[in-house]
Write a protein that holds these residues in place. Sequence first.
Motif, PDB file in Angstrom:
ATOM      1  N   UNK A  12     -63.134  87.249 -59.252  1.00  0.00           N
ATOM      2  CA  UNK A  12     -63.796  87.961 -60.323  1.00  0.00           C
ATOM      3  C   UNK A  12     -65.075  86.958 -60.187  1.00  0.00           C
ATOM      4  N   UNK A  13     -65.915  87.505 -60.910  1.00  0.00           N
ATOM      5  CA  UNK A  13     -67.529  86.691 -61.028  1.00  0.00           C
ATOM      6  C   UNK A  13     -67.891  86.181 -62.568  1.00  0.00           C
ATOM      7  N   UNK A  14     -67.648  87.352 -63.618  1.00  0.00           N
ATOM      8  CA  UNK A  14     -67.946  86.910 -64.757  1.00  0.00           C
ATOM      9  C   UNK A  14     -66.793  87.531 -65.811  1.00  0.00           C
ATOM     10  N   UNK A  15     -66.994  87.126 -67.027  1.00  0.00           N
ATOM     11  CA  UNK A  15     -65.841  87.690 -67.997  1.00  0.00           C
ATOM     12  C   UNK A  15     -66.717  88.489 -69.132  1.00  0.00           C
ATOM     13  N   UNK A  16     -66.113  89.754 -69.415  1.00  0.00           N
ATOM     14  CA  UNK A  16     -66.620  90.556 -70.348  1.00  0.00           C
ATOM     15  C   UNK A  16     -66.015  90.387 -71.666  1.00  0.00           C
ATOM     16  N   UNK A  17     -66.835  90.124 -72.589  1.00  0.00           N
ATOM     17  CA  UNK A  17     -66.272  89.888 -74.074  1.00  0.00           C
ATOM     18  C   UNK A  17     -66.154  91.139 -74.768  1.00  0.00           C
ATOM     19  N   UNK A  18     -65.425  91.062 -75.751  1.00  0.00           N
ATOM     20  CA  UNK A  18     -65.196  92.283 -76.577  1.00  0.00           C
ATOM     21  C   UNK A  18     -66.505  92.978 -77.185  1.00  0.00           C
ATOM     22  N   UNK A  19     -67.557  91.988 -77.529  1.00  0.00           N
ATOM     23  CA  UNK A  19     -68.987  92.434 -78.023  1.00  0.00           C
ATOM     24  C   UNK A  19     -69.880  92.873 -76.727  1.00  0.00           C
ATOM     25  N   UNK A  20     -69.375  93.052 -75.585  1.00  0.00           N
ATOM     26  CA  UNK A  20     -70.154  93.379 -74.617  1.00  0.00           C
ATOM     27  C   UNK A  20     -70.981  92.508 -73.835  1.00  0.00           C
TER      28      UNK A  20
ATOM     29  N   UNK B 291     -70.045  83.149 -68.177  1.00  0.00           N
ATOM     30  CA  UNK B 291     -69.448  82.530 -67.014  1.00  0.00           C
ATOM     31  C   UNK B 291     -68.079  82.554 -67.025  1.00  0.00           C
ATOM     32  N   UNK B 292     -67.554  82.673 -65.790  1.00  0.00           N
ATOM     33  CA  UNK B 292     -66.107  82.772 -65.603  1.00  0.00           C
ATOM     34  C   UNK B 292     -64.996  81.608 -66.141  1.00  0.00           C
ATOM     35  N   UNK B 293     -65.536  80.521 -66.238  1.00  0.00           N
ATOM     36  CA  UNK B 293     -64.629  79.470 -66.576  1.00  0.00           C
ATOM     37  C   UNK B 293     -65.071  78.515 -67.748  1.00  0.00           C
ATOM     38  N   UNK B 294     -66.136  79.292 -68.436  1.00  0.00           N
ATOM     39  CA  UNK B 294     -66.645  78.719 -69.781  1.00  0.00           C
ATOM     40  C   UNK B 294     -65.701  79.024 -70.998  1.00  0.00           C
ATOM     41  N   UNK B 295     -65.178  78.106 -71.776  1.00  0.00           N
ATOM     42  CA  UNK B 295     -64.611  78.616 -73.008  1.00  0.00           C
ATOM     43  C   UNK B 295     -65.191  79.246 -74.085  1.00  0.00           C
ATOM     44  N   UNK B 296     -64.880  80.135 -74.783  1.00  0.00           N
ATOM     45  CA  UNK B 296     -63.550  80.731 -74.939  1.00  0.00           C
ATOM     46  C   UNK B 296     -63.204  81.905 -73.587  1.00  0.00           C
TER      47      UNK B 296
ATOM     48  N   UNK C 216     -60.866  86.569 -71.840  1.00  0.00           N
ATOM     49  CA  UNK C 216     -61.480  87.778 -71.487  1.00  0.00           C
ATOM     50  C   UNK C 216     -61.130  88.086 -69.984  1.00  0.00           C
ATOM     51  N   UNK C 217     -61.142  89.387 -69.599  1.00  0.00           N
ATOM     52  CA  UNK C 217     -60.916  89.569 -68.253  1.00  0.00           C
ATOM     53  C   UNK C 217     -62.082  89.158 -67.117  1.00  0.00           C
ATOM     54  N   UNK C 218     -61.603  88.641 -66.235  1.00  0.00           N
ATOM     55  CA  UNK C 218     -62.382  88.307 -65.138  1.00  0.00           C
ATOM     56  C   UNK C 218     -62.687  89.745 -64.186  1.00  0.00           C
ATOM     57  N   UNK C 219     -64.116  89.972 -64.223  1.00  0.00           N
ATOM     58  CA  UNK C 219     -64.473  90.997 -63.396  1.00  0.00           C
ATOM     59  C   UNK C 219     -65.514  90.656 -62.288  1.00  0.00           C
ATOM     60  N   UNK C 220     -65.747  91.594 -61.372  1.00  0.00           N
ATOM     61  CA  UNK C 220     -66.654  91.519 -60.251  1.00  0.00           C
ATOM     62  C   UNK C 220     -68.048  92.325 -60.577  1.00  0.00           C
ATOM     63  N   UNK C 221     -69.081  91.607 -60.321  1.00  0.00           N
ATOM     64  CA  UNK C 221     -70.268  92.387 -60.345  1.00  0.00           C
ATOM     65  C   UNK C 221     -70.454  93.172 -59.201  1.00  0.00           C
ATOM     66  N   UNK C 222     -70.825  94.656 -59.751  1.00  0.00           N
ATOM     67  CA  UNK C 222     -70.846  95.561 -58.879  1.00  0.00           C
ATOM     68  C   UNK C 222     -72.056  95.822 -57.801  1.00  0.00           C
ATOM     69  N   UNK C 223     -73.037  95.158 -58.325  1.00  0.00           N
ATOM     70  CA  UNK C 223     -74.213  95.040 -57.647  1.00  0.00           C
ATOM     71  C   UNK C 223     -75.452  96.184 -58.289  1.00  0.00           C
TER      72      UNK C 223
ATOM     73  N   UNK D 247     -77.493  81.018 -66.596  1.00  0.00           N
ATOM     74  CA  UNK D 247     -78.358  80.508 -67.617  1.00  0.00           C
ATOM     75  C   UNK D 247     -78.405  81.589 -68.695  1.00  0.00           C
ATOM     76  N   UNK D 248     -78.784  82.653 -68.359  1.00  0.00           N
ATOM     77  CA  UNK D 248     -79.017  83.738 -69.654  1.00  0.00           C
ATOM     78  C   UNK D 248     -77.571  84.013 -70.177  1.00  0.00           C
TER      79      UNK D 248
END
Length: 240
Positions: A140-148, A152-157, A161-168, A205-206
């Motif tokens: 996966x690329x990034x993690x999607x939090x409950x608030x939408x 970053x995939x490895x940034x706490x906490x 959250x699930x690691x998902x792939x950016x669809x493009x 960064x964003x």
Amino acid sequence: MKALVFAAGRGERMRPLTDTLPKPLLKVGAHRLIEWHLHKLAALGVTDVVVNLAWLADRFPELLGDGSRYGLHLHYSREGDVALETGGGMLHALPLLGDAPFIVVNGDVWTDYDLARLPSEPRGLAHLVMVDPAAHVPAGDFRLADDGRLHERDAPPAQSWPALTYSGIGVYRPALLDGWRGVIGHAPGARDEPPRFPLAPLLRAAMRDGRVTGEHHHGAWTDVGTPGRLAALDRQLRDR
């Protein structure tokens, strides 16, 4: 609302098919890959679509024309012999895209995602459509939090959250590119003219500032990166 279709890549893994035809112009089912997106964008009410070009650039206007057959105005952002990567390509296309948020679609993916679900105004600097990780990219690329919000995939906490792939697929504000040099630094290509750099560092960064949101698409999605995946998708669409 305008849209940008990324179509400048060389398509190395798709050779020899891409030796004479750029990957977004390969056919799957009834249409070329890029045409699936153009039909969807036109149905959404988008009128102006920018297509960035590098490899075999002349094949696009040759086969797609000015876009009138799709009910669109196509604008071609030519990058030269070497693609400027996603960040450099977006920066190079900004004069054609204007100051308002715009849709971005990778020209080498296929999906049943409904573009009408995209927000016209993202909460932050970008809103990305995420999908389940594919077998060939399981992390996966990034993690999607409950608030939408996306993290970053490895940034706490984020690990919770699930690691998902950016669809493009996503909606971007031009402001995402503000101060890009400070983020990219002295990476190779950043000092070229026009500059060549990836978009992912700007998104990360964003994300650290809480300014990227996302959604999870549970439907069909294919990264058409190899001849095998192209053939499988073609069979699937023709069997429908």
